[in-house]
Write an enzyme that holds these catalytic residues in place. Sequence first.
Site, short mmCIF file in Angstrom:
data_model
loop_
_atom_site.label_atom_id
_atom_site.label_comp_id
_atom_site.label_asym_id
_atom_site.label_seq_id
_atom_site.Cartn_x
_atom_site.Cartn_y
_atom_site.Cartn_z
N SER A 1 55.79 15.10 56.37
CA SER A 1 56.45 15.13 57.67
C SER A 1 55.71 14.20 58.62
CB SER A 1 56.45 16.54 58.25
OG SER A 1 56.87 16.55 59.61
N TYR B 1 51.57 23.81 61.89
CA TYR B 1 52.44 23.19 60.88
C TYR B 1 51.99 21.75 60.61
CZ TYR B 1 56.65 20.93 59.00
OH TYR B 1 57.53 20.19 58.24
#
Length: 251
Positions: free
Chosen positions: A144, A157
């Site tokens: 990501s 995250y």
Amino acid sequence: MKDAFGTPQSLLILGGTSEIALATARRLIGRRTRTVYLAGRPSPALDAAAEHLRSLGADAHAVPFDALDTASHEEVLGKLFTEGDLDMVLLAFGVLGDQTRDEQEPLSAVHVAQVNYTGAVSASLVCASALRRQGHGSLVVLSSVAGERARRSNFIYGSSKAGLDAFTQGLGDALHGSGVHVMVVRPGFVRTKMTAGLPEAPLATTPEAVAEAIETGLRRHAETVWVPGALRFVMSALRHVPRALFRKLPV
């Protein structure tokens, strides 16, 4: 074996209900992929995903797999490789977590780290060893852009993805020359059930767009894929913003 255009004929998805992974499977089935294993926690959604892929002409199987049960990874994943060579492994499991809650509940933060990093490291190493033994294949890992620089809004995250990204790059270097292709995919904000209800970030994309980028990356034998491509330049600039200024940004 992959065909002359680099399309895998067999595919193992770790995270079998992932919308990005299923979009990728549909796209590849439309080319030449014929055998698909969907590995994930047993659920009606996993069974329905396998049935859907069968309706598209694939020989699709739901496989019980738990990212957190690392002790079972060698047995569960290793068994799939004994049934025949696998041309591609797509690691697509992960959890977003809830930053506000996770900061207050350390065990929730640990859960995010264990799924996104520890579980992924375990599964990746098992699959990488099997791919090395067979002498060919691709390991594609969904990272990501959140891992490029930790932001206060999602640093738990983001840090888990940063660890996974660095690990995957190192794994790719370790496998260089073995016949195994390792590719890191760095999407930005993707419109999925996981992000439903969240404020949409600039340059938001779709599972189908990520799937297209993955297919293109396979064909080009790319090592890193950004989705959309413009994020490569955005994140490069963001990485170099001085920390004092970065703290003032609404990120």
